[in-house]
Design a protein around this motif. Structure first.
Motif, PDB file in Angstrom:
ATOM      1  N   ALA A 185     -52.381  56.665  -2.729  1.00 22.24           N
ATOM      2  CA  ALA A 185     -53.187  57.130  -1.610  1.00 22.24           C
ATOM      3  C   ALA A 185     -52.504  56.889  -0.264  1.00 22.24           C
ATOM      4  O   ALA A 185     -52.693  57.652   0.682  1.00 22.24           O
ATOM      5  CB  ALA A 185     -54.554  56.444  -1.631  1.00 22.24           C
ATOM      6  N   SER A 186     -51.725  55.827  -0.179  1.00 23.37           N
ATOM      7  CA  SER A 186     -51.036  55.523   1.078  1.00 23.37           C
ATOM      8  C   SER A 186     -49.811  56.413   1.248  1.00 23.37           C
ATOM      9  O   SER A 186     -49.075  56.636   0.285  1.00 23.37           O
ATOM     10  CB  SER A 186     -50.603  54.056   1.114  1.00 23.37           C
ATOM     11  N   PRO A 187     -49.565  56.928   2.443  1.00 20.43           N
ATOM     12  CA  PRO A 187     -48.396  57.780   2.673  1.00 20.43           C
ATOM     13  C   PRO A 187     -47.066  57.077   2.446  1.00 20.43           C
ATOM     14  O   PRO A 187     -46.042  57.724   2.276  1.00 20.43           O
ATOM     15  CB  PRO A 187     -48.537  58.182   4.150  1.00 20.43           C
ATOM     16  N   TRP A 188     -47.065  55.749   2.457  1.00 21.55           N
ATOM     17  CA  TRP A 188     -45.789  55.032   2.399  1.00 21.55           C
ATOM     18  C   TRP A 188     -45.423  54.600   0.977  1.00 21.55           C
ATOM     19  O   TRP A 188     -44.358  54.057   0.763  1.00 21.55           O
ATOM     20  CB  TRP A 188     -45.847  53.817   3.318  1.00 21.55           C
ATOM     21  N   ILE A 189     -46.307  54.829   0.027  1.00 27.49           N
ATOM     22  CA  ILE A 189     -46.027  54.448  -1.358  1.00 27.49           C
ATOM     23  C   ILE A 189     -45.222  55.546  -2.036  1.00 27.49           C
ATOM     24  O   ILE A 189     -45.623  56.703  -2.055  1.00 27.49           O
ATOM     25  CB  ILE A 189     -47.339  54.206  -2.135  1.00 27.49           C
ATOM     26  N   ARG A 190     -44.094  55.184  -2.624  1.00 26.48           N
ATOM     27  CA  ARG A 190     -43.225  56.184  -3.244  1.00 26.48           C
ATOM     28  C   ARG A 190     -43.417  56.281  -4.751  1.00 26.48           C
ATOM     29  O   ARG A 190     -42.914  57.213  -5.376  1.00 26.48           O
ATOM     30  CB  ARG A 190     -41.768  55.866  -2.930  1.00 26.48           C
TER      31      ARG A 190
END
Length: 244
Positions: A185-190
């Motif tokens: 859900a977080s934009p920074w999680i790859r």
């Protein structure tokens, strides 16, 4: 919402496998099953489509655009598309740091018509990000089966339902081209979880998606189960959610 043009003069291409993989077609007797060679779809000359411009849909659009892919972002809500446009404009520069190979960002084209055909008719990949309502997803997958090219890979971002639960209106051979692809859900999680339908999903499909996600700078992890009895979501542990 058009972004920079996609550079296709020297696109990266997924590796080829000398071992031919096959799609299995149903017959009355298992000994009579016929097979046809599976050929991965062409990628960089065709768009990918995302159904749903909500929090995850707009983030996924950024991920693929940043790696040079042309993206068709569909949502029947003009408000959702307008909000997505603002998000993309403000955040795409961050996503351009993800890909392994720097390329001009691909265009993101918005589609708001009730008919999804214009958005998906030439797609090599469609990712559904519609609400977590199983009957809706069953209908969407059936519609995609009818309106996309036969080599198009059909993916669900659902963390609650396996794609094997969505095949009621999908013809048999297309079920080999379906799997879950769950983004954090977080934009920074790859980390991205590829949930395959064990014994059904074509292995070459998983290999192509893994390659594409790697090329986008993501970290794909393959699993063969989606929750328990279809509930509770994919096995997306906190340790995966801290990878960035």
């Amino acid at each position: 919402m058009s972004l920079t043009n996609l550079d296709t003069t020297n696109p990266a291409t997924p590796p080829t496998d000398p071992n031919t993989t096959t799609l299995t077609l149903p017959t009355d007797h298992i000994d009579d099953l016929q097979t046809i060679p599976y050929t991965p779809p062409t990628i960089y000359t065709r768009p990918l489509a995302i159904l749903g411009a909500g929090n995850l849909g707009r983030r996924i659009a950024c991920i693929f655009s940043a790696a040079g892919h042309t993206v068709h972002l569909h949502d029947p809500s003009q408000g959702a598309l307008h909000s997505a446009q603002q998000y993309i404009t403000e955040n795409l520069p961050h996503y351009t740091t993800f890909p392994l190979i720097s390329r001009p960002a691909g265009q993101i084209h918005p589609f708001s018509s009730a008919d999804i055909t214009p958005a998906v008719s030439d797609a090599w990949l469609v990712i559904e990000c519609v609400p977590e309502h199983l009957p809706l997803k069953i209908d969407i997958m059936g519609e995609l089966d009818a309106k996309t090219p036969r080599d198009c890979i059909l993916v669900s971002n659902s963390s609650a339902f396996r794609t094997s639960f969505m095949v009621e209106k999908v013809c048999w051979e297309r079920r080999k081209l379906m799997c879950n692809m769950c983004f954090g859900a977080s934009p920074w999680i790859r980390a991205v979880e590829l949930g395959v339908n064990e014994g059904v999903t074509e292995g070459e499909v998983v290999r192509v998606l893994t390659w594409v996600l790697d090329d986008c700078g993501m970290m794909p992890v393959q699993t063969s189960r989606v929750g328990r009895d279809g509930e509770g979501g994919l096995v997306r542990s906190q340790c995966l959610n801290t990878v960035n």
